[in-house]
Scaffold this motif. Structure first.
Motif, PDB file in Angstrom:
ATOM      1  N   ALA A  78     -86.414  49.230  12.134  1.00  0.00           N
ATOM      2  CA  ALA A  78     -87.482  48.252  11.924  1.00  0.00           C
ATOM      3  C   ALA A  78     -88.588  48.831  11.051  1.00  0.00           C
ATOM      4  N   PHE A  79     -88.978  50.072  11.326  1.00  0.00           N
ATOM      5  CA  PHE A  79     -90.057  50.684  10.554  1.00  0.00           C
ATOM      6  C   PHE A  79     -89.655  50.829   9.090  1.00  0.00           C
ATOM      7  N   ASN A  80     -88.474  51.370   8.840  1.00  0.00           N
ATOM      8  CA  ASN A  80     -88.057  51.627   7.462  1.00  0.00           C
ATOM      9  C   ASN A  80     -87.786  50.350   6.668  1.00  0.00           C
ATOM     10  N   SER A  81     -87.523  49.248   7.349  1.00  0.00           N
ATOM     11  CA  SER A  81     -87.372  47.967   6.644  1.00  0.00           C
ATOM     12  C   SER A  81     -88.702  47.205   6.615  1.00  0.00           C
ATOM     13  N   HIS A  82     -89.743  47.831   7.180  1.00  0.00           N
ATOM     14  CA  HIS A  82     -91.094  47.233   7.255  1.00  0.00           C
ATOM     15  C   HIS A  82     -91.048  45.862   7.922  1.00  0.00           C
ATOM     16  N   ASN A  83     -90.190  45.751   8.948  1.00  0.00           N
ATOM     17  CA  ASN A  83     -90.025  44.505   9.701  1.00  0.00           C
ATOM     18  C   ASN A  83     -90.931  44.554  10.932  1.00  0.00           C
ATOM     19  N   LEU A  84     -92.149  44.054  10.775  1.00  0.00           N
ATOM     20  CA  LEU A  84     -93.137  44.131  11.847  1.00  0.00           C
ATOM     21  C   LEU A  84     -92.724  43.365  13.099  1.00  0.00           C
ATOM     22  N   SER A  99     -91.383  43.900  18.664  1.00  0.00           N
ATOM     23  CA  SER A  99     -90.562  43.420  19.786  1.00  0.00           C
ATOM     24  C   SER A  99     -90.130  44.560  20.708  1.00  0.00           C
ATOM     25  N   LEU A 100     -90.210  45.796  20.221  1.00  0.00           N
ATOM     26  CA  LEU A 100     -89.829  46.961  21.010  1.00  0.00           C
ATOM     27  C   LEU A 100     -90.943  47.428  21.938  1.00  0.00           C
ATOM     28  N   TYR A 101     -92.145  46.877  21.759  1.00  0.00           N
ATOM     29  CA  TYR A 101     -93.335  47.332  22.483  1.00  0.00           C
ATOM     30  C   TYR A 101     -93.729  46.378  23.598  1.00  0.00           C
ATOM     31  N   ASP A 102     -94.284  46.939  24.651  1.00  0.00           N
ATOM     32  CA  ASP A 102     -94.941  46.186  25.707  1.00  0.00           C
ATOM     33  C   ASP A 102     -96.203  45.561  25.120  1.00  0.00           C
ATOM     34  N   ASP A 103     -96.611  44.415  25.646  1.00  0.00           N
ATOM     35  CA  ASP A 103     -97.791  43.713  25.127  1.00  0.00           C
ATOM     36  C   ASP A 103     -99.049  44.574  25.146  1.00  0.00           C
ATOM     37  N   ASN A 104     -99.143  45.493  26.098  1.00  0.00           N
ATOM     38  CA  ASN A 104    -100.348  46.319  26.251  1.00  0.00           C
ATOM     39  C   ASN A 104    -100.134  47.769  25.819  1.00  0.00           C
ATOM     40  N   ALA A 105     -99.147  48.005  24.979  1.00  0.00           N
ATOM     41  CA  ALA A 105     -98.820  49.367  24.558  1.00  0.00           C
ATOM     42  C   ALA A 105    -100.014  50.035  23.880  1.00  0.00           C
ATOM     43  N   ALA A 130    -103.311  44.896  17.660  1.00  0.00           N
ATOM     44  CA  ALA A 130    -103.855  46.090  17.010  1.00  0.00           C
ATOM     45  C   ALA A 130    -102.753  46.890  16.323  1.00  0.00           C
ATOM     46  N   LEU A 131    -101.589  46.993  16.969  1.00  0.00           N
ATOM     47  CA  LEU A 131    -100.451  47.675  16.344  1.00  0.00           C
ATOM     48  C   LEU A 131    -100.034  46.948  15.066  1.00  0.00           C
ATOM     49  N   HIS A 132     -99.963  45.642  15.133  1.00  0.00           N
ATOM     50  CA  HIS A 132     -99.604  44.844  13.959  1.00  0.00           C
ATOM     51  C   HIS A 132    -100.575  45.113  12.815  1.00  0.00           C
ATOM     52  N   ASN A 133    -101.860  45.069  13.099  1.00  0.00           N
ATOM     53  CA  ASN A 133    -102.874  45.281  12.051  1.00  0.00           C
ATOM     54  C   ASN A 133    -102.763  46.670  11.443  1.00  0.00           C
ATOM     55  N   TRP A 181    -100.052  48.755  11.349  1.00  0.00           N
ATOM     56  CA  TRP A 181     -98.847  48.939  10.541  1.00  0.00           C
ATOM     57  C   TRP A 181     -98.845  48.041   9.307  1.00  0.00           C
ATOM     58  N   GLN A 182     -99.382  46.853   9.398  1.00  0.00           N
ATOM     59  CA  GLN A 182     -99.460  45.992   8.215  1.00  0.00           C
ATOM     60  C   GLN A 182    -100.307  46.671   7.147  1.00  0.00           C
ATOM     61  N   ASP A 183    -101.427  47.257   7.558  1.00  0.00           N
ATOM     62  CA  ASP A 183    -102.284  47.992   6.635  1.00  0.00           C
ATOM     63  C   ASP A 183    -101.528  49.157   6.003  1.00  0.00           C
ATOM     64  N   ALA A 184    -100.785  49.900   6.821  1.00  0.00           N
ATOM     65  CA  ALA A 184    -100.016  51.042   6.298  1.00  0.00           C
ATOM     66  C   ALA A 184     -98.961  50.582   5.308  1.00  0.00           C
ATOM     67  N   PHE A 185     -98.237  49.509   5.637  1.00  0.00           N
ATOM     68  CA  PHE A 185     -97.191  49.016   4.740  1.00  0.00           C
ATOM     69  C   PHE A 185     -97.792  48.466   3.447  1.00  0.00           C
ATOM     70  N   ASP A 186     -98.967  47.858   3.531  1.00  0.00           N
ATOM     71  CA  ASP A 186     -99.635  47.347   2.329  1.00  0.00           C
ATOM     72  C   ASP A 186    -100.103  48.484   1.430  1.00  0.00           C
ATOM     73  N   ARG A 187    -100.674  49.528   2.035  1.00  0.00           N
ATOM     74  CA  ARG A 187    -101.177  50.669   1.268  1.00  0.00           C
ATOM     75  C   ARG A 187    -100.054  51.538   0.714  1.00  0.00           C
ATOM     76  N   LEU A 188     -98.940  51.615   1.469  1.00  0.00           N
ATOM     77  CA  LEU A 188     -97.849  52.533   1.144  1.00  0.00           C
ATOM     78  C   LEU A 188     -96.517  51.784   1.154  1.00  0.00           C
ATOM     79  N   PRO A 189     -96.275  50.935   0.150  1.00  0.00           N
ATOM     80  CA  PRO A 189     -95.082  50.071   0.191  1.00  0.00           C
ATOM     81  C   PRO A 189     -93.757  50.823   0.233  1.00  0.00           C
TER      82      PRO A 189
END
Length: 119
Positions: A15-21, A26-32, A55-58, A60-68
């Motif tokens: 998921a990470f390497n395909s940048h599929n947020l 989906s692998l994380y608990d809601d309160n991770a 917060a995790l979404h924000n 990683w989205q920032d990381a994927f945007d900065r580092l495509p």
């Protein structure tokens, strides 16, 4: 349980390497909770910690945007019934490769916490 947790880690890398947020979250608990030295640098107000899927979404989205081209190459996975210790190489064009270790704490098939360490 070890095999299930190792499978979660492999799904995490896919998921990470395909940048599929969606798949990644989906692998994380809601309160991770997540800790990363990079968070501390890019968002000092967090002191390196974020909690919850939004917060995790924000982050990683920032990381994927900065580092495509950001990719992680797995070098080692060690799992037990409660966690997975992952070692990988962080690869970003124009930057030197970085050795990273990360621990995923897993409960009931979901990641409840993760901690990143840079080598």
């Amino acid at each position: 349980m070890e095999n299930q947790n190792e499978n979660i880690a492999r799904q995490w890398f896919d998921a990470f390497n395909s940048h599929n947020l969606d798949k990644l979250l989906s692998l994380y608990d809601d309160n991770a909770e997540h800790f990363s030295p990079k968070l501390k640098i890019h968002r000092p107000e967090t002191n390196g910690f974020v909690s919850g899927k939004a917060a995790l979404h924000n982050w990683w989205q920032d990381a994927f945007d900065r580092l495509p081209g950001l990719q992680y190459k797995v070098t080692s996975l060690t799992a037990n019934g409660e966690r997975v210790f992952m070692e990988y190489i962080r690869i970003v064009a124009g930057e030197g490769n970085m050795v990273v270790a990360e621990v995923l704490e897993i409960n009931n098939g979901k990641i409840i916490a993760s901690r990143v360490y840079h080598g």
